[in-house]
Design a protein around this motif. Structure first.
Motif, PDB file in Angstrom:
ATOM      1  N   PHE A   1       0.806  -1.227   0.000  1.00 38.68           N
ATOM      2  CA  PHE A   1       0.000   0.000   0.000  1.00 38.68           C
ATOM      3  C   PHE A   1       0.835   1.271   0.000  1.00 38.68           C
ATOM      4  CE2 PHE A   1      -3.708  -2.095   2.494  1.00 38.68           C
ATOM      5  CZ  PHE A   1      -4.222  -2.589   1.316  1.00 38.68           C
ATOM      6  N   THR A   2       1.718   1.369   0.980  1.00 38.72           N
ATOM      7  CA  THR A   2       2.425   2.638   1.137  1.00 38.72           C
ATOM      8  C   THR A   2       3.339   2.887  -0.051  1.00 38.72           C
ATOM      9  OG1 THR A   2       4.049   1.521   2.491  1.00 38.72           O
ATOM     10  CG2 THR A   2       2.329   2.698   3.654  1.00 38.72           C
TER      11      THR A   2
ATOM     12  N   TYR B   1      -6.361  -1.815  -5.541  1.00 38.60           N
ATOM     13  CA  TYR B   1      -6.469  -2.377  -4.198  1.00 38.60           C
ATOM     14  C   TYR B   1      -7.265  -3.674  -4.307  1.00 38.60           C
ATOM     15  CZ  TYR B   1      -5.323   2.278  -2.219  1.00 38.60           C
ATOM     16  OH  TYR B   1      -4.730   3.446  -1.876  1.00 38.60           O
TER      17      TYR B   1
ATOM     18  N   ALA C   1      -9.584  -1.885   2.935  1.00 37.96           N
ATOM     19  CA  ALA C   1      -8.733  -1.253   3.937  1.00 37.96           C
ATOM     20  C   ALA C   1      -8.909  -1.964   5.267  1.00 37.96           C
ATOM     21  CB  ALA C   1      -9.116   0.213   4.079  1.00 37.96           C
ATOM     22  N   ASP C   2      -7.803  -2.164   5.959  1.00 36.18           N
ATOM     23  CA  ASP C   2      -7.848  -2.683   7.319  1.00 36.18           C
ATOM     24  C   ASP C   2      -8.439  -1.566   8.186  1.00 36.18           C
ATOM     25  OD1 ASP C   2      -7.382  -3.486   9.878  1.00 36.18           O
ATOM     26  OD2 ASP C   2      -5.355  -4.213   9.494  1.00 36.18           O
TER      27      ASP C   2
ATOM     28  N   GLU D   1       4.030  -2.266   7.821  1.00 34.96           N
ATOM     29  CA  GLU D   1       3.551  -2.001   6.478  1.00 34.96           C
ATOM     30  C   GLU D   1       2.538  -3.059   6.057  1.00 34.96           C
ATOM     31  OE1 GLU D   1       5.354  -0.535   2.255  1.00 34.96           O
ATOM     32  OE2 GLU D   1       6.558  -1.824   3.506  1.00 34.96           O
ATOM     33  N   ALA D   2       1.484  -2.598   5.427  1.00 41.16           N
ATOM     34  CA  ALA D   2       0.470  -3.521   4.934  1.00 41.16           C
ATOM     35  C   ALA D   2       0.517  -3.545   3.416  1.00 41.16           C
ATOM     36  CB  ALA D   2      -0.897  -3.081   5.405  1.00 41.16           C
TER      37      ALA D   2
ATOM     38  N   GLU E   1      -5.400   3.355   7.263  1.00 41.13           N
ATOM     39  CA  GLU E   1      -5.403   2.951   5.862  1.00 41.13           C
ATOM     40  C   GLU E   1      -6.490   3.696   5.076  1.00 41.13           C
ATOM     41  OE1 GLU E   1      -3.373   1.467   3.979  1.00 41.13           O
ATOM     42  OE2 GLU E   1      -4.640   1.176   2.214  1.00 41.13           O
TER      43      GLU E   1
ATOM     44  N   ARG F   1      -5.672   6.225   1.842  1.00 38.05           N
ATOM     45  CA  ARG F   1      -6.349   6.080   0.543  1.00 38.05           C
ATOM     46  C   ARG F   1      -7.048   7.377   0.152  1.00 38.05           C
ATOM     47  NH1 ARG F   1      -8.817  -0.100   0.154  1.00 38.05           N
ATOM     48  NH2 ARG F   1      -6.826  -1.125   0.605  1.00 38.05           N
TER      49      ARG F   1
ATOM     50  N   GLY G   1       1.621   6.261   6.717  1.00 36.48           N
ATOM     51  CA  GLY G   1       1.069   6.099   5.372  1.00 36.48           C
ATOM     52  C   GLY G   1       0.439   7.383   4.852  1.00 36.48           C
TER      53      GLY G   1
END
Ligand SMILES: [Zn+2]
Lengths: 241, 335
Positions: free
Chosen positions: A69-70, A215, A219-220, A238-239, B45, B49, B86
Motif C-alpha cells: 500500500f504505502t 487495491y 482497507a484494514d 507495512e500492509a 489505511e 487512501r 502512510g
C-alpha cells in the motif's frame, strides 16, 4: 517520445527514463520500505545523468499495484503531481502485467505473482499473443495453496514469475511448474515504460488525477488508536493490498 | 514569495498558499470526517487512501482560490511528521513531485510547530518568547518558543491526547465522531461541577499530563449509574468531563508560563476550537495580564496554510530540505 517511468509497488523501487526503445537512464533500490526516501532522488539522478530537461518528457508511466500500500501510493502521488505540474499525460499499469511482459517471449502459460504479505499473494495468468501477452482474468489475492491448485489446473508447463516464487518457493515448486529466478522477481520501471509506450503513442492515456491504485483488499479498518500512539514513538508496520 | 503547503498527517487533506510569510492566499481542506465516522476514530489505511484520492484536486482548488499558477510558486512545504506514516507519505511524495517538476525548493515542516506558527497569518509575526499549548486528536503538548524562534517541549500527555479522550468518551455515550465538537455542544447545557472527575498529575511538578485516568473515571461512573438504574444527565457528564480536561491543560500551561516568566500564551491545534478551553484561557490570561493568541478555528484544526506559513519561515531562514526528505511519524518538536 520520452517517458518517465516509476514502479514502487513491491519491495523494489525503480525509475527509468526511456526514449522510444532506448533506456536513457534507470535506477533501482532493493531495500524494502525505502520508496519514499529513494524515489525522488532517483528521478533527479536519471534526469541529470541522461542530461534531460523536464520540458522534454512526454508522459509519465506508473505502476498501480497490486502491491504494498504505502509503496504504491508513493509512486502514484509523485507521478500525479509531477505530471499535473508539467501538464503531462499519464499511463498507469498493473504490476502483474509488467511482470508478464518481462517474460513475453516464452511459449508457456505465464503466472505472475506478487507477495501480498500476511500469508497471501496476488496473481494473474497470461497467454502469449501476437506482440505480447494477454491476461486471462482479473488479478486475484489468496494463499499460496489456492494458487498452487490453480496452477495445477493449468497443466504442468506454467512459468511462474514474481517475488511469490521467492516467498512461496516450496509450495509453488510442488506443482511441477517452472519458477523463474530473481531476474524476473519484481516489476521494473524499464519494462513498465516499454509496455506503456504504445499507449502514449495511441494516446490511450489518462489525466493524472484519474490514476488510482489497484487495491485487491479492503482497507484494514482497525481504528488507529495504537497507531496514533506512534505519534509518541514506535515503529510503523507495512500492509499490502 | 509564494509558498504552497501540503498537510496529510492525519485525516484532513489540506493545501494552503501563503505569500511573504504573513499573508494567507488560500486554505482548502478536504475533510475525511465522514469516511472515519462509522469507525469512531481515524483509520490509518482509510486516511491514506483518501489522501491520495483528494490531494491533487485539493491542490488545484487551492491554486484557484489563491489566484496563482503552480509555476508562480517559489517553494513547496509539506508536513513530514509527526503523524500517520502512510498518510504522511502521500503528502511528502506529492510535494516532491511538484518540487521536481518546477525545480523549486522543498521545505520539511514539523506539524506541531506549524500549529503554533500559523498564528502569524492573523496576528503578524510572533514575538517570542512565548508558551504554547498544542492540543488535538494526536497531540497534547506544552511547548516554549524561545526568543530566537527555537522550540522546546516542556511536557506532553503521557497517555491519551485530549482530542482522543474526547473521541473515546463521545463514542461511549453514543455521540458521533469526531467527539470534540459534540461534547462541546452537549456540555453547554450541563453543569461542569456536577461530577468531580479526577485531574491527574496536577501537582507533580512536571508539565506532563495524563488523561486516561479521567477517561476511565467517566466510564466507571457511567457504568455504576447504569448498574444502579440511575439515568445520568449526559450534559452534566459532558460538561464535567470537559471541565476536567480544560482544567488540567489550563493549569499546567499557565504554570509553565509563570515558571518560564512568559507573558504570551498561544493556543493551537484542533482542540483549541473547544469553546470552553478558549473561554477559560481568555478569562485566566486576562486576569493574569498575559497576552493570549488563539488563531481562528479554520487555522486551529489541521490545515495547509499552517504548513505554508511554517515552510515560509524555513525558506526565509534558508532551511530547505533535499528531495530525499523522509517522513518521521514521531518527529520531535525541538530546535
Ligand atoms: Zn494537528
Amino acid at each position: 517520445m520520452l517517458v518517465l517511468s516509476l514502479e514502487t509497488s513491491t519491495a523494489r523501487t525503480s525509475v527509468a527514463l526511456v526514449d522510444q526503445d532506448r533506456v536513457l537512464a534507470s535506477a533501482s533500490l532493493g531495500r524494502p520500505r525505502e520508496h519514499g526516501r529513494f524515489l525522488a532522488p532517483a528521478i533527479r539522478f536519471c534526469l541529470e545523468q541522461a542530461a534531460v530537461d523536464v520540458d522534454r518528457i512526454h508522459g509519465v508511466a506508473v505502476g498501480l499495484g497490486p502491491g504494498l500500500f504505502t509503496g504504491l501510493r508513493v509512486g502514484i502521488a509523485t507521478a500525479q503531481t509531477f505530471a499535473a505540474a508539467r501538464h503531462l499525460p499519464t499511463v498507469g499499469l498493473c504490476g502483474l502485467d509488467v511482470l508478464a511482459f518481462r517474460v513475453r517471449y516464452t511459449r508457456r502459460p505465464i503466472c505472475t505473482t506478487i507477495d501480498a504479505r500476511r500469508g497471501e499473494l496476488f496473481w494473474a495468468f497470461y497467454r502469449s499473443s501476437p506482440g505480447g501477452v494477454q491476461r486471462e482474468a482479473e488479478p486475484t489475492v489468496g494463499r499460496a495453496e489456492e494458487l498452487a491448485a490453480e496452477i495445477e489446473a493449468h497443466g504442468d508447463d506454467v512459468l511462474i514469475v514474481g517475488d511469490g516464487t521467492l516467498s512461496y518457493r516450496d509450495v509453488l515448486a510442488e506443482t511441477g511448474a517452472q519458477l523463474a529466478g530473481r531476474e524476473a522477481a519484481w516489476p521494473d520501471a524499464v519494462d513498465l515504460a516499454e509496455l506503456a509506450l504504445p499507449r502514449f503513442v495511441r494516446e490511450e492515456t489518462v489525466r493524472p488525477e484519474r490514476l488510482r491504485p489497484i487495491y485487491l483488499r479492503q482497507a484494514d479498518v482497525r481504528i488507529g488508536w495504537e497507531q496514533r500512539g506512534r505519534l509518541r514513538g514506535g515503529v510503523p508496520n507495512e500492509a499490502a493490498g | 514569495m509564494l509558498v504552497l503547503g501540503i498537510e496529510t498527517s492525519c485525516d484532513e487533506t489540506a493545501v494552503g498558499v501563503v505569500e511573504d510569510r504573513l499573508t494567507l492566499r488560500a486554505n482548502v481542506i478536504a475533510s475525511q470526517t465522514e469516511l472515519h465516522a462509522p469507525f469512531g476514530g481515524v483509520v490509518p489505511e482509510v486516511a491514506a487512501r483518501a489522501h491520495l484520492d483528494q490531494l491533487l484536486p485539493t491542490i488545484d482548488t487551492a491554486l484557484v482560490q489563491g489566484g496563482v499558477h503552480l509555476s508562480d510558486i517559489d517553494a513547496i512545504a509539506v508536513t513530514h511528521g509527526p503523524g500517520l506514516v502512510g498518510a504522511l507519505l502521500v503528502g511528502v511524495s506529492a510535494a516532491k513531485g511538484l518540487a521536481l517538476a518546477h525545480d523549486v525548493p522543498l521545505l520539511g515542516v514539523n506539524h506541531l510547530r506549524a500549529h503554533v506558527e500559523v498564528a502569524q497569518l492573523e496576528f503578524g509575526d510572533l514575538d517570542p518568547p512565548l508558551v504554547a499549548l498544542v492540543v488535538s486528536g494526536g497531540h497534547t503538548s506544552i511547548v516554549v518558543m524561545d526568543a530566537d524562534g527555537t522550540f522546546r517541549q516542556l511536557g506532553s500527555t503521557i497517555d491519551d491526547a485530549a482530542g482522543e479522550a474526547f473521541d473515546k468518551i463521545a463514542r461511549f455515550i453514543g455521540l458521533p465522531f469526531p467527539g470534540g465538537p459534540e461534547i462541546d455542544k452537549l456540555a453547554r447545557d450541563g453543569d461542569p461541577t456536577a461530577f468531580d472527575f479526577p485531574r491527574a498529575m496536577l501537582h507533580d511538578g512536571t508539565y506532563d499530563l495524563s488523561l486516561s485516568g479521567l477517561k476511565t473515571a467517566v466510564i466507571r461512573d457511567l457504568r455504576r449509574m447504569e448498574a444502579e438504574g440511575v439515568e445520568p444527565d449526559l450534559a452534566d457528564v459532558a460538561a464535567s468531563f470537559q471541565e476536567a480536561i480544560v482544567d488540567v491543560q489550563l493549569i499546567k500551561t499557565l504554570r509553565a508560563a509563570a515558571d518560564e516568566g512568559l507573558d504570551q500564551v498561544v493556543l493551537a491545534g484542533g482542540v483549541a476550537a473547544n469553546s470552553r478551553l478558549r473561554a477559560r484561557f481568555t478569562a485566566e490570561c486576562e486576569s493574569n495580564g498575559q497576552r493570549l493568541i488563539v488563531p481562528s478555528i479554520p487555522l486551529c484544526t489541521d490545515n495547509g496554510a499552517m504548513v505554508a506559513a511554517s515552510g515560509a519561515n524555513l525558506l526565509a531562514a534558508g532551511v530547505t530540505a533535499d528531495v530525499d526528505l523522509d517522513v518521521d511519524p514521531s518527529l520531535a518538536l525541538t530546535g
